[in-house]
Motif scaffolding. Structure first.
Motif, mmCIF file in Angstrom:
data_model
loop_
_atom_site.group_PDB
_atom_site.id
_atom_site.type_symbol
_atom_site.label_atom_id
_atom_site.label_comp_id
_atom_site.label_asym_id
_atom_site.label_seq_id
_atom_site.Cartn_x
_atom_site.Cartn_y
_atom_site.Cartn_z
ATOM 1 N N ALA A 36 -5.137 18.634 26.288
ATOM 2 C CA ALA A 36 -5.526 18.175 24.955
ATOM 3 C C ALA A 36 -4.273 17.708 24.230
ATOM 4 O O ALA A 36 -3.234 18.381 24.288
ATOM 5 N N ILE A 37 -4.358 16.570 23.578
ATOM 6 C CA ILE A 37 -3.215 16.005 22.860
ATOM 7 C C ILE A 37 -3.661 15.603 21.460
ATOM 8 O O ILE A 37 -4.680 14.920 21.282
ATOM 9 N N GLU A 38 -2.887 16.048 20.474
ATOM 10 C CA GLU A 38 -3.191 15.782 19.068
ATOM 11 C C GLU A 38 -2.349 14.607 18.567
ATOM 12 O O GLU A 38 -1.120 14.669 18.586
ATOM 13 N N GLY A 39 -3.020 13.548 18.130
ATOM 14 C CA GLY A 39 -2.316 12.395 17.579
ATOM 15 C C GLY A 39 -2.260 12.449 16.070
ATOM 16 O O GLY A 39 -3.252 12.789 15.410
ATOM 17 N N ASP A 40 -1.098 12.146 15.499
ATOM 18 C CA ASP A 40 -0.950 12.108 14.047
ATOM 19 C C ASP A 40 -1.634 10.877 13.475
ATOM 20 O O ASP A 40 -1.925 9.912 14.187
ATOM 21 N N ALA A 41 -1.877 10.908 12.164
ATOM 22 C CA ALA A 41 -2.343 9.712 11.476
ATOM 23 C C ALA A 41 -1.248 8.654 11.547
ATOM 24 O O ALA A 41 -0.065 8.967 11.410
ATOM 25 N N GLU A 42 -1.653 7.426 11.783
ATOM 26 C CA GLU A 42 -0.704 6.323 11.923
ATOM 27 C C GLU A 42 -0.919 5.328 10.795
ATOM 28 O O GLU A 42 -1.974 4.705 10.699
ATOM 29 N N GLU A 43 0.067 5.181 9.925
ATOM 30 C CA GLU A 43 -0.061 4.260 8.799
ATOM 31 C C GLU A 43 0.153 2.825 9.268
ATOM 32 O O GLU A 43 1.055 2.542 10.045
ATOM 33 N N SER A 44 -0.707 1.903 8.803
ATOM 34 C CA SER A 44 -0.631 0.486 9.173
ATOM 35 C C SER A 44 -0.611 0.314 10.687
ATOM 36 O O SER A 44 0.185 -0.445 11.234
ATOM 37 N N CYS A 45 -1.487 1.059 11.346
ATOM 38 C CA CYS A 45 -1.495 1.037 12.810
ATOM 39 C C CYS A 45 -2.907 1.303 13.307
ATOM 40 O O CYS A 45 -3.520 2.308 12.931
ATOM 41 N N ALA A 46 -3.434 0.403 14.100
ATOM 42 C CA ALA A 46 -4.686 0.662 14.801
ATOM 43 C C ALA A 46 -4.346 1.329 16.127
ATOM 44 O O ALA A 46 -3.291 1.078 16.702
ATOM 45 N N TYR A 128 0.343 -3.259 12.468
ATOM 46 C CA TYR A 128 0.001 -4.525 11.824
ATOM 47 C C TYR A 128 0.589 -4.601 10.415
ATOM 48 O O TYR A 128 0.985 -3.583 9.828
ATOM 49 N N ASP A 129 0.619 -5.810 9.906
ATOM 50 C CA ASP A 129 1.100 -6.053 8.546
ATOM 51 C C ASP A 129 0.034 -5.523 7.586
ATOM 52 O O ASP A 129 -1.080 -6.040 7.540
ATOM 53 N N ALA A 130 0.368 -4.489 6.829
ATOM 54 C CA ALA A 130 -0.617 -3.854 5.954
ATOM 55 C C ALA A 130 -1.193 -4.828 4.938
ATOM 56 O O ALA A 130 -2.333 -4.673 4.503
ATOM 57 N N SER A 131 -0.419 -5.839 4.549
ATOM 58 C CA SER A 131 -0.909 -6.786 3.550
ATOM 59 C C SER A 131 -2.051 -7.637 4.083
ATOM 60 O O SER A 131 -2.781 -8.264 3.315
ATOM 61 N N ALA A 132 -2.223 -7.675 5.414
ATOM 62 C CA ALA A 132 -3.288 -8.476 6.006
ATOM 63 C C ALA A 132 -4.578 -7.689 6.174
ATOM 64 O O ALA A 132 -5.594 -8.254 6.566
ATOM 65 N N ALA A 133 -4.549 -6.400 5.885
ATOM 66 C CA ALA A 133 -5.740 -5.570 6.053
ATOM 67 C C ALA A 133 -6.603 -5.662 4.803
ATOM 68 O O ALA A 133 -6.208 -5.232 3.726
ATOM 69 N N THR A 134 -7.786 -6.240 4.932
ATOM 70 C CA THR A 134 -8.683 -6.395 3.800
ATOM 71 C C THR A 134 -9.326 -5.058 3.442
ATOM 72 O O THR A 134 -9.308 -4.097 4.212
ATOM 73 N N GLY A 135 -9.937 -5.016 2.265
ATOM 74 C CA GLY A 135 -10.651 -3.819 1.866
ATOM 75 C C GLY A 135 -11.760 -3.474 2.832
ATOM 76 O O GLY A 135 -12.014 -2.295 3.106
ATOM 77 N N LEU A 136 -12.428 -4.487 3.351
ATOM 78 C CA LEU A 136 -13.493 -4.235 4.316
ATOM 79 C C LEU A 136 -12.936 -3.631 5.593
ATOM 80 O O LEU A 136 -13.521 -2.706 6.166
ATOM 81 N N TYR A 137 -11.786 -4.121 6.043
ATOM 82 C CA TYR A 137 -11.172 -3.550 7.248
ATOM 83 C C TYR A 137 -10.867 -2.078 7.033
ATOM 84 O O TYR A 137 -11.157 -1.226 7.881
ATOM 85 N N ARG A 138 -10.304 -1.756 5.878
ATOM 86 C CA ARG A 138 -9.953 -0.364 5.604
ATOM 87 C C ARG A 138 -11.189 0.516 5.448
ATOM 88 O O ARG A 138 -11.093 1.737 5.525
ATOM 89 N N GLY A 262 -4.438 -9.152 -3.491
ATOM 90 C CA GLY A 262 -4.106 -8.916 -2.094
ATOM 91 C C GLY A 262 -4.479 -10.082 -1.205
ATOM 92 O O GLY A 262 -3.727 -10.470 -0.306
ATOM 93 N N ARG A 263 -5.639 -10.665 -1.438
ATOM 94 C CA ARG A 263 -6.060 -11.822 -0.628
ATOM 95 C C ARG A 263 -5.148 -13.011 -0.876
ATOM 96 O O ARG A 263 -4.781 -13.733 0.063
ATOM 97 N N ARG A 264 -4.767 -13.235 -2.124
ATOM 98 C CA ARG A 264 -3.865 -14.340 -2.443
ATOM 99 C C ARG A 264 -2.483 -14.118 -1.828
ATOM 100 O O ARG A 264 -1.879 -15.050 -1.298
ATOM 101 N N MET A 265 -2.003 -12.890 -1.877
ATOM 102 C CA MET A 265 -0.701 -12.585 -1.294
ATOM 103 C C MET A 265 -0.739 -12.729 0.231
ATOM 104 O O MET A 265 0.227 -13.182 0.858
ATOM 105 N N GLN A 266 -1.851 -12.355 0.829
ATOM 106 C CA GLN A 266 -2.005 -12.504 2.277
ATOM 107 C C GLN A 266 -1.883 -13.975 2.678
ATOM 108 O O GLN A 266 -1.183 -14.321 3.634
ATOM 109 N N GLU A 267 -2.562 -14.843 1.936
ATOM 110 C CA GLU A 267 -2.498 -16.266 2.263
ATOM 111 C C GLU A 267 -1.116 -16.832 1.944
ATOM 112 O O GLU A 267 -0.594 -17.677 2.690
#
Length: 317
Positions: A36-46, A128-138, A262-267
């Motif tokens: 069994a292996i426990e993985g930590d939460a990964e910020e800006s990472c799938a 991934y670049d966190a600025s590219a993650a939309t609210g729906l993705y999150r 956020g969407r404007r900054m992403q573009e």
């Protein structure tokens, strides 16, 4: 025409635009029970787990354990902390104890010997670049699982995973970039059939159940260059400003003004980093009438000026 269905399809299609990965750490696991292996939460990472052979359980806090078999693929879109194990109730060792160094662009290997049959996994952290993650993705579920039959119905995904999992994966010039883009493609290909299910069953994502908020997110995603105000967005979807703001914040997890920014900054980041469009032309392309206003918003969002961002993107390329 079913307007609600069309809006859902348009909104979900936004997630099929590849999240631009900035780095990948991948590892091959050869494990035999007990393990069994426990993985930590990964910020800006799938996080991606592909079961090459055998089986395992995935478990997370307050979630129902799920059993995976050969050919199954599990994706954790926002890097939720979770456990992989041969039994759902087995406590594990931290991932950092068996893979202390997990720098993007490198690979690793885990071997755990035991008395049971071997399971082999391909695991990867997709930064991934966190600025590219939309609210729906999150807002996606903690884990998305494609069983082996679903993977088989996506030949490009199946073949990409098998190539990435092969012990004799080709190594040569440009390997790091090729690996990065291959995993990026695997992520998008994995999302596609899952999002198809969401389109057919909107109730599985709360934001899709609300026609007004769903429409507003489509407008923000596709018409961000227009001079929107919160009042204008609310009126467009037939809601009062206060009701719209409250519902948006509850379902999306952030205020509509921040989501629009956020969407404007992403573009803007895409235009600066991936095109030769003059910097002076970027503000109007992303909905800002004032160059000064855009400059201040960009610096607040990214921590650097548009010019600095463009220079760093060119250096990275």
């Amino acid at each position: 025409m079913d307007t609600a269905r069309t809006d859902s399809d348009d909104l979900l299609s936004e997630l099929l635009q590849p999240l631009r990965l900035t780095g990948v750490f991948d590892s091959r696991w050869h494990v035999r029970p007990p393990w069994a292996i426990e993985g930590d939460a990964e910020e800006s990472c799938a996080v991606l787990h592909y079961i090459v052979e055998g089986e395992c359980w995935i478990t997370a806090a307050d979630q129902t354990p799920q059993r995976l078999h050969t050919g199954d693929l599990a994706v954790f879109p926002t890097g939720t902390a979770h456990r992989l194990s041969d039994r759902p109730d087995r406590q594990g060792v931290p991932l950092r104890a068996v893979l202390p160094e997990r720098q993007p662009g490198t690979s690793g290997e885990i071997r755990i010997d035991g008395t049971g049959p071997e399971s082999r996994l391909l695991c990867a952290g997709l930064h991934y670049d966190a600025s590219a993650a939309t609210g729906l993705y999150r807002a996606l579920p903690w884990a998305l699982v494609l069983d082996g039959s679903q993977v088989e119905r996506e030949p490009l995904l199946r073949d990409t995973l098998r190539l990435l999992a092969a012990p004799d994966r080709p190594i040569g010039p440009g390997d790091r970039l090729i690996t990065l883009r291959a995993f990026e493609m695997a992520l998008v290909l994995a999302l596609r059939p899952l999002l198809r299910e969401f389109a057919e069953n909107p109730a599985s994502l709360p934001v899709l159940r609300h026609p007004g908020i769903s429409r507003a997110m489509v407008m923000i995603a596709t018409r961000f260059a227009e001079p929107w105000t919160i009042e204008a967005l609310a009126k467009e979807v037939g809601m009062s400003r206060s009701a719209f703001t409250a519902a948006f914040r509850e379902l999306v997890g952030e205020a509509p003004a921040r989501h629009l920014t956020g969407r404007r900054m992403q573009e803007a980041a895409r235009l600066l980093g991936e095109t030769s469009l003059p910097q002076s032309a970027v503000p109007q392309r992303v909905g800002y009438q004032s160059a000064v206003g855009f400059h201040l918003a960009f610096r607040k969002w990214f921590g650097k000026t548009p010019g600095e961002y463009r220079s760093s993107a060119a250096h990275a390329a």
